[in-house]
Design a protein around this motif. Structure first.
Motif, PDB file in Angstrom:
ATOM      1  N   ALA A 184      21.529 -13.849 -23.118  1.00  0.00           N
ATOM      2  CA  ALA A 184      20.227 -14.375 -22.703  1.00  0.00           C
ATOM      3  C   ALA A 184      19.882 -13.852 -21.321  1.00  0.00           C
ATOM      4  CB  ALA A 184      20.240 -15.899 -22.701  1.00  0.00           C
ATOM      5  N   GLY A 185      18.705 -13.285 -21.198  1.00  0.00           N
ATOM      6  CA  GLY A 185      18.217 -12.821 -19.910  1.00  0.00           C
ATOM      7  C   GLY A 185      17.043 -13.674 -19.470  1.00  0.00           C
ATOM      8  N   GLY A 192      16.161  -5.834 -26.298  1.00  0.00           N
ATOM      9  CA  GLY A 192      16.559  -6.299 -27.617  1.00  0.00           C
ATOM     10  C   GLY A 192      16.297  -7.758 -27.899  1.00  0.00           C
ATOM     11  N   ALA A 193      15.623  -8.467 -26.997  1.00  0.00           N
ATOM     12  CA  ALA A 193      15.371  -9.900 -27.198  1.00  0.00           C
ATOM     13  C   ALA A 193      14.636 -10.136 -28.519  1.00  0.00           C
ATOM     14  CB  ALA A 193      14.558 -10.464 -26.043  1.00  0.00           C
ATOM     15  N   GLU A 194      15.142 -11.071 -29.299  1.00  0.00           N
ATOM     16  CA  GLU A 194      14.553 -11.405 -30.594  1.00  0.00           C
ATOM     17  C   GLU A 194      13.618 -12.604 -30.509  1.00  0.00           C
ATOM     18  OE1 GLU A 194      17.705 -11.793 -33.515  1.00  0.00           O
ATOM     19  OE2 GLU A 194      18.905 -10.341 -32.400  1.00  0.00           O
ATOM     20  N   GLN A 195      13.751 -13.369 -29.436  1.00  0.00           N
ATOM     21  CA  GLN A 195      12.917 -14.560 -29.261  1.00  0.00           C
ATOM     22  C   GLN A 195      12.609 -14.707 -27.774  1.00  0.00           C
ATOM     23  OE1 GLN A 195      14.665 -18.622 -30.066  1.00  0.00           O
ATOM     24  NE2 GLN A 195      13.050 -18.662 -31.624  1.00  0.00           N
ATOM     25  N   ILE A 196      11.354 -15.042 -27.471  1.00  0.00           N
ATOM     26  CA  ILE A 196      10.913 -15.216 -26.089  1.00  0.00           C
ATOM     27  C   ILE A 196      10.619 -16.696 -25.847  1.00  0.00           C
ATOM     28  CG2 ILE A 196       9.154 -14.647 -24.370  1.00  0.00           C
ATOM     29  CD1 ILE A 196      10.920 -12.276 -25.069  1.00  0.00           C
ATOM     30  N   VAL A 197      11.075 -17.190 -24.710  1.00  0.00           N
ATOM     31  CA  VAL A 197      10.772 -18.556 -24.297  1.00  0.00           C
ATOM     32  C   VAL A 197       9.994 -18.492 -22.988  1.00  0.00           C
ATOM     33  CG1 VAL A 197      11.687 -20.813 -23.641  1.00  0.00           C
ATOM     34  CG2 VAL A 197      12.889 -19.434 -25.365  1.00  0.00           C
TER      35      VAL A 197
END
Length: 414
Positions: A43-44, A73-78
């Motif tokens: 997680a970044g 490569g993030a698959e989901q953004i918060v």
């Protein structure tokens, strides 16, 4: 990278980084959009100062952060916002969320700022702080983003062209499948109720496959399980060097923490006054030298009563005062570190942002929990350790707890 987080302030970034780390993900907090390769993480968390900046700037910076996270490569953004949903009638939560949703092609955005461990709960789309509605919690007196409306639908609707709806607790308590089945077809921001940690776990499970979520750190509680990640124990060591407490928050919680610490600080306290700050009466290096000479960790603060703050704003201007204090805290932190200080404890989101930017921090690793939502942080490549506290977080003796954990105690002191 599995999850990418865009945080609208620095304390919020460390808050959600701790949540992800505690629930099974290797997390690293970045200051602004990175320009250097810091290696692989699950997680970044990109921390911005986009909560109170102009809307166009908040949208632009958030989209840049999103693009970088996707490249990793993030698959989901918060989109991490404050658990008290701090914003103005114009934004910035709505405009940024809408822009991110359109960039990601996400037609339905789950929104939940609940964080039960710190007394934030959402019921019938109304935000509570403890047993009080948001507008009765003290947040109505916030100097930059006064929150006078507890119904989050009414807060968010003026900020976006999308429809705003609610998934009530009667649905949430039935679990993840019921939450998924209640989602509308398109172009809606959905306030999801949550009053306990289990609700957040179910919301997390329901969010599997969603490209965008909006909320406080609690919304991340159930997300790591969707990716099957695990991390080993923390090897935090801490630092024993000189410490300095900086407080620019005017929240009820922080004012109480400041007062309690004053009583045990052996006189090592300095209150900064607005009129003297505007007049340029304070010298950062002089105060830093005084700080490192103290036997007790000193505290420099400007956490005034809301009435005093309002009078100063009326006299000098809200933005002028905020800018002057932030610039000074930034200079003071740098001068303290240059003088040999290693431990910095900072209260207040804007103050924390100013300090981190002033120190030219690029990335921070997440250490143990000091208080719910507040981790110890080590600045990558330096001997500096930090605690960045949202104004409303922490127990009355937070500053004593933070000094202990930053000094190497892995458990919160009681």
């Amino acid at each position: 990278m599995k999850i990418g987080v865009i945080a609208d302030d620095f304390t919020g970034a460390s808050d959600i980084a701790l949540m992800l780390r505690s629930n099974g993900m290797n997390a690293r907090q970045f200051v602004g959009v990175p320009t250097t390769d810091f290696g692989e993480v699950d997680a970044g968390v990109v921390s911005l100062k986009s909560r109170t900046c102009p809307i166009e700037e908040a949208v632009s910076n958030s989209l840049s952060a999103c693009d970088w996270l996707l490249e990793q490569g993030a698959e989901q953004i918060v989109l991490k916002v404050c658990s008290t949903f701090d914003s103005t009638p114009e934004g910035n939560i709505g405009p940024v969320a809408e822009a991110l949703a359109e960039r990601l092609g996400e037609p339905v955005v789950l929104v939940c700022p609940a964080f039960p461990a710190n007394g934030r709960s959402v019921f019938q789309a109304h935000l509570f702080v403890g047993d009080k509605l948001l507008n009765q919690s003290g947040m109505q007196n916030h100097p930059l983003t006064p929150m006078t409306e507890p119904d989050l639908r009414k807060v968010l609707k003026p900020q976006t062209s999308w429809e705003v709806s609610n998934v009530p607790f009667s649905v949430v308590c039935q679990g993840a499948e019921a939450i998924r089945d209640s989602m509308p077809a398109s172009k809606q921001m959905v306030i999801v109720d949550a009053i306990q940690n289990q609700d957040l776990m179910e919301i997390g499970a329901a969010a599997k496959g969603r490209k965008l979520l909006v909320g406080g750190s609690g919304i991340a509680m159930g997300l790591p399980a969707n990716f099957g990640t695990t991390v080993e124990g923390n090897d935090w060591e801490g630092k024993q060097g000189k410490a300095l407490i900086l407080s620019g928050s005017c929240s009820i919680a922080t004012r109480g923490q400041v007062e309690l610490y004053r009583q045990t600080a052996d006189g090592a306290v300095l209150e900064l006054k607005a009129d003297q700050m505007i007049a340029g009466a304070y010298a950062a290096k002089e105060i830093a030298d005084w700080a490192v000479a103290q036997d007790t960790a000193p505290m420099v603060y400007s956490s005034a009563d809301p009435g005093i703050v309002k009078k100063a704003q009326a006299k000098f201007g809200r933005e002028e005062i905020a800018s002057a204090f932030e610039q000074f805290f930034s200079q003071l932190a740098c001068a303290f570190v240059d003088a040999g200080g290693e431990r910095l404890i900072v209260a207040g989101g804007e103050t924390s942002g100013a300090v981190v930017e002033g120190l030219s921090v690029a990335a921070m690793d997440v250490g143990p929990e000091i208080a719910p939502g507040v981790p110890a942080l080590s600045v990558v490549g330096t001997d500096t350790v930090l605690a960045l506290k949202s104004g409303n977080f922490g127990e009355p003796n937070f500053f004593k707890q933070a000094l202990a954990v930053l000094g190497g105690e892995n458990a919160r002191s009681q």
